[in-house]
Motif scaffolding. Structure first.
Motif, PDB file in Angstrom:
ATOM      1  N   GLU A 195       0.659   5.746  17.438  1.00 16.78           N
ATOM      2  CA  GLU A 195      -0.313   4.659  17.301  1.00 16.78           C
ATOM      3  C   GLU A 195      -0.865   4.595  15.875  1.00 16.78           C
ATOM      4  O   GLU A 195      -0.820   3.543  15.237  1.00 16.78           O
ATOM      5  N   ALA A 211      -8.367  -3.422   3.850  1.00 19.33           N
ATOM      6  CA  ALA A 211      -7.671  -3.030   2.618  1.00 19.33           C
ATOM      7  C   ALA A 211      -6.339  -3.759   2.504  1.00 19.33           C
ATOM      8  O   ALA A 211      -5.947  -4.206   1.413  1.00 19.33           O
ATOM      9  N   SER A 212      -5.642  -3.910   3.620  1.00 16.95           N
ATOM     10  CA  SER A 212      -4.344  -4.592   3.614  1.00 16.95           C
ATOM     11  C   SER A 212      -4.510  -6.057   3.256  1.00 16.95           C
ATOM     12  O   SER A 212      -3.747  -6.612   2.456  1.00 16.95           O
ATOM     13  N   LEU A 218      -7.972  -1.147  20.850  1.00 13.48           N
ATOM     14  CA  LEU A 218      -7.553   0.187  20.413  1.00 13.48           C
ATOM     15  C   LEU A 218      -8.637   0.872  19.573  1.00 13.48           C
ATOM     16  O   LEU A 218      -9.313   0.210  18.820  1.00 13.48           O
ATOM     17  N   PRO A 219      -8.793   2.190  19.672  1.00 16.71           N
ATOM     18  CA  PRO A 219      -8.037   3.052  20.584  1.00 16.71           C
ATOM     19  C   PRO A 219      -8.585   2.983  22.009  1.00 16.71           C
ATOM     20  O   PRO A 219      -9.784   2.820  22.206  1.00 16.71           O
ATOM     21  N   THR A 244     -10.773   3.799  10.895  1.00 18.08           N
ATOM     22  CA  THR A 244      -9.450   3.762  10.273  1.00 18.08           C
ATOM     23  C   THR A 244      -8.849   2.376  10.366  1.00 18.08           C
ATOM     24  O   THR A 244      -8.393   1.803   9.382  1.00 18.08           O
ATOM     25  N   ARG A 245      -8.868   1.823  11.567  1.00 22.51           N
ATOM     26  CA  ARG A 245      -8.182   0.553  11.787  1.00 22.51           C
ATOM     27  C   ARG A 245      -8.774  -0.569  10.953  1.00 22.51           C
ATOM     28  O   ARG A 245      -8.066  -1.288  10.246  1.00 22.51           O
ATOM     29  N   PRO A 256      -4.885  -7.879   9.831  1.00 16.81           N
ATOM     30  CA  PRO A 256      -4.907  -8.038   8.366  1.00 16.81           C
ATOM     31  C   PRO A 256      -4.670  -9.489   7.938  1.00 16.81           C
ATOM     32  O   PRO A 256      -5.296  -9.968   6.981  1.00 16.81           O
ATOM     33  N   ARG A 285     -10.786  -0.365   8.409  1.00 14.61           N
ATOM     34  CA  ARG A 285     -10.651  -0.036   6.989  1.00 14.61           C
ATOM     35  C   ARG A 285      -9.274  -0.448   6.458  1.00 14.61           C
ATOM     36  O   ARG A 285      -9.151  -1.095   5.425  1.00 14.61           O
ATOM     37  N   PHE A 286      -8.238  -0.069   7.188  1.00 17.05           N
ATOM     38  CA  PHE A 286      -6.879  -0.389   6.736  1.00 17.05           C
ATOM     39  C   PHE A 286      -6.580  -1.880   6.843  1.00 17.05           C
ATOM     40  O   PHE A 286      -5.864  -2.430   6.019  1.00 17.05           O
ATOM     41  N   ASN A 319     -17.392   5.203  10.567  1.00 22.91           N
ATOM     42  CA  ASN A 319     -16.033   5.472  10.119  1.00 22.91           C
ATOM     43  C   ASN A 319     -15.095   4.581  10.906  1.00 22.91           C
ATOM     44  O   ASN A 319     -15.360   4.261  12.055  1.00 22.91           O
ATOM     45  N   MET A 376       0.962  -3.014   6.125  1.00 23.85           N
ATOM     46  CA  MET A 376       1.263  -3.408   4.749  1.00 23.85           C
ATOM     47  C   MET A 376       1.747  -2.225   3.922  1.00 23.85           C
ATOM     48  O   MET A 376       1.751  -2.292   2.698  1.00 23.85           O
ATOM     49  N   LEU A 405       0.816  -1.213   0.000  1.00 24.30           N
ATOM     50  CA  LEU A 405       0.000   0.000   0.000  1.00 24.30           C
ATOM     51  C   LEU A 405       0.851   1.266   0.000  1.00 24.30           C
ATOM     52  O   LEU A 405       1.941   1.294   0.565  1.00 24.30           O
ATOM     53  N   ALA A 412      -2.500  -5.742  17.261  1.00 23.73           N
ATOM     54  CA  ALA A 412      -3.257  -5.200  16.127  1.00 23.73           C
ATOM     55  C   ALA A 412      -2.726  -5.699  14.781  1.00 23.73           C
ATOM     56  O   ALA A 412      -3.475  -5.833  13.820  1.00 23.73           O
TER      57      ALA A 412
END
Lengths: 397, 397, 397
Positions: B107, C79-80, C331-332, C72-73, C365, C75-76, C70, B115, B62, C361
């Motif tokens: 964090e 995606a990863s 997390l968080p 972030t974690r 993925p 989602r990533f 929403n 990735m 990524l 964490a």
């Protein structure tokens, strides 16, 4: 067809060399052979995916999408088509960046195209604008390529403009071809493209226009039905007339939904806004006349409401050929009692046709991919052959 | 150059081994060889793309983009660069996720990097913050890699900070090199980086700073011109002075646009905010002082308006070397009578330079890709050689 | 393990053939062998990435993500995982397209799945809805595949629902396995899943439920601790009880955080909302009762505030096994004096565990990728073997 070679043979019998490095704006700008080439490549790509043969022809490259409206279906179709060929989609979000006209278009078009192989645009809201904007973009990148700025000229795919909706109409047509077992079986079949009531207003005209502009090319008897006042773009009606003449079919108009449905083999009942009203709306938006827009909206909803009897009911469906015409829609439909109180179609009719409707939609990614494929390769048949010989599986095995 | 081997030979003559596993913050933190290595790899990657040789060096991975502002150009440049190398872009949208400082940075930086091979950050709005934030992120992922959390340390590419705009300045420089036929032809050439009037305020200083911080390294006579009160970051001026001394060129300052343009070979007229005002703004934002921000905005616009005569007019252009200096801009420009009533540049001047301006912009994706490439491979020349030998086409053939 | 063959051998000893073409909803719907297969493939994929062996098993294909919040974690992570296997992520953004229930789900699910190999959904906000929605989607695409609309049935990965958070719980468990040197070392270890105070409200129950539903399967003594009134979903407690019985461990409950921490080997202190309150909230949302929602919010925050003593302090940590239990969190975290005045954990405790927390964490993925991998290949061990034999490097060399 049973083998990829069948598709390749078919392609080799067609003349579509003008498509190389070209763009796809309107179906009626393409020859019969070119239209058939799109169908053939679409079917071939689908055959290959279903047989786990990779059709990834780009190791890298971007497919730029530019949508003036939100759109799940078109967005996913374009993303799927790009992905199938190896291109990564990058959205040029109107919210994220302003796209205006004139020199600004030229600048933005070049700025986003350094690695772009395809640009897909949906711009259907304003009469006289969407298609014109697409041409501006293509002119800009064509010039950019000539001037040595862009190493390649990205291909434009019209994902819906104010005049035509070529990826929809062609997906719809490919669905018809498959349902009826081939183009050769369509001669004399009756297709009714009819207006239908919807409690929303301002639905684009590009679908009915796209349908009459394309479906008249295959010898069918195409009927356009709508209440008085819901006329579509006259120039497209002219296209439909000429198509019908040339293909040995017919193109007629009526203000009776019942007449259109009578003995129809295919029905496509769908709401749209009157052309004249859409022109007025474009002008109002141009002038920033919000009060005028609100007034027009009210007026149009009231006008629609006078035609609530324009609905695809079980009764009407019963009058079609053997009571079982192929029901079509570009989705999403306004379903009576489901998505609205009164709408385009009875829930029981819609439900009975879910499978064919979803199949109809499933052709769109392949149609888009085929348009790209034909613009990117001088000898697409040869590329298909080599992809088959390479035999890289889409899913590892 | 005519063959990839030429680029490879050039690379092999340079010492840039420190770039391996490194990051790209500021151009003046890099040696001359390192800067030249970036140009060489950028040109090589472009050569390969133009010759249909795939430069996809990542099978997966990524590229994370983190933008504090909306940005079409930078977004597409970064996406293009990542795509060219095989990385998929994933946006860390500020709207989608909060990114703060301190331990939260540590964090988040780790959470998004499992990735990630590259992180591209644009954070230019607050003086003293953007570059510092990038260092925080790099420190976090470097530690994460050491601690066994991250299998690889993603490379940071500074897509614009409060101090420098290295991808812009280097794309600009590569454009100059190409326009003048090589670095060797730049000795004694005059480059005018000058302020110009814009009806907007608060434009970042990173462009003028980036330009004087980089362009002074090639033996040119670089002039920085701006009205009194529009000083840039002093430390960067110091960098420019030292660069000029070392390179045998010069770095001078003036408060006269005419003086700067006189006999200039290259002109770069562009608006920016005064450094002191930007510092004040950063403080006001830090204190959440919205009234103060509004007052400052008004004050800055008024201050700008006193210098409407700072415009790149046809008259001024006529005073440059043979009346045809190379006009440059990072785009979009404020064009008089086009994008604003009075702006940075006359419409006729701007129009005459559209092609070179777009070419200037076209180098950025390759500069970014080169920065990534040099950080990811211990022996980039060898990788280029192998890619050529493999000869995988970018577009299937 | 030292070689990929070790993972392959392990896989070959397990029975997970039911996972082929399946989906991942809840961990307790999977057999012990299936759970172990996920861990094994996750470790194998990580081993391969760390050894620069490409695990790209898809030449093309989409991974659709659908998030109601929403994130972030997540989602990533998703995606990863997709990127690692060769799938491109396409977000179905709720803001961009409405997703409702019933026939609309069926329609949308099919429309987005023409090229989709995976659908990842996070829908944890409403009790009784999220998991049900996921089933609706899977039923729709299963039917779509049977009806010939979809060439493949995309695999669903539950990225968090109202009942379970399988990717989190399994990443957590894999972290524990690695920290303790193997499943075989977990018998008799004490794990405390405890409520902790947070100044926010309405945190999902899926984490504590996921933890007790999975961690009870490995012979550990799992304690669920919370203040009265913070009960979790009863059915999941039943699952935990049965698991514990079968695995030779235990599942107990307490209203004392101190009791839970006493001699614990692993502690997982985290805030959540009472199940009954979440049920009520779902009902209020369903009725569009905004006043009721505001009143409930106030009530819940007040209820939380009565239990500020439920915090993971240094004092409590000192009472754990040798004073150094493994501290875990999804997390968080709400860190006292850092992200809030009073929160779930002391800053000094949290800081001491940053490395293990980030490692925890980092498994997610790979867990997601493993779930996809096991659903997509009839013989995953064979695929891993072939990938190793092919030896395509992830990063070119």
């Amino acid at each position: 067809m049973k083998t990829l070679q069948d598709y390749i043979d078919k392609l080799n019998a067609l003349n579509f060399k003008e498509m190389y490095n070209g763009d796809f704006f309107l179906t009626w700008e393409k020859s019969d052979d070119e239209i058939e080439a799109v169908f053939t490549v679409a079917d071939a790509l689908r055959f290959m995916r279903e047989n786990n043969i990779s059709t990834k022809v780009f190791e890298s490259g971007l497919g730029i999408s530019l949508f003036r409206d939100n759109s799940t279906r078109t967005r996913f179709s374009f993303a799927s088509a790009c992905n199938l060929l190896g291109l990564e989609v990058q959205d040029l979000d109107e919210g994220k960046s302003q796209v205006a006209h004139g020199e600004t278009v030229r600048e933005t078009a070049n700025m986003i195209s350094f690695m772009a192989d395809v640009i897909g645009i949906r711009d259907d809201m304003y009469i006289g604008k969407g298609n014109a904007y697409m041409h501006e973009v293509v002119d800009a990148v064509t010039q950019g390529n000539k001037d040595g700025i862009l190493e390649q000229k990205p291909t434009l795919v019209n994902l819906q403009c104010d005049i035509d909706h070529p990826t929809q109409a062609m997906a719809d047509m490919l669905h018809i071809i498959h349902e009826f077992g081939g183009v050769e079986n369509l001669k004399g079949k009756k297709l009714a493209m009819t207006w239908a009531y919807s409690p929303s207003y301002g639905k684009p005209l590009s679908v009915p226009q796209g349908i009459i502009g394309l479906m008249t090319r295959f010898g069918m008897d195409v009927v356009l039905a709508h209440p008085e006042g819901y006329e579509v773009f006259e120039e497209v009606e002219e296209v439909a007339k000429k198509n019908a003449e040339k293909s040995g079919g017919s193109f007629t108009k009526t203000n009776s939904m019942a007449e259109a449905f009578k003995d129809a083999d295919i029905v496509y009942p769908k709401s749209w806004a009157p052309f004249a009203a859409m022109e007025k709306r474009t002008e109002l938006y141009g002038n920033g006349d919000t009060d005028g827009i609100k007034a027009l909206e009210k007026e149009l909803l009231a006008q629609n409401a006078e035609h609530k009897d324009w609905a695809c009911t079980e009764e009407l469906m019963a009058t079609t050929k053997d009571g079982k015409a192929l029901y079509m829609h570009c989705l999403p439909a306004d379903i009576t009692g489901v998505s609205c109180k009164e709408g385009e179609v009875d829930a029981s009719v819609f439900d009975r046709y879910r499978d064919p409707l979803y199949k109809e939609a499933s052709f769109k990614p392949y149609i888009i991919a085929a348009m790209i494929f034909l613009a990117k390769f001088a000898d697409p048949a040869d590329i298909l052959k080599k992809l088959e010989e390479n035999g890289t599986p889409r899913v590892f095995k």
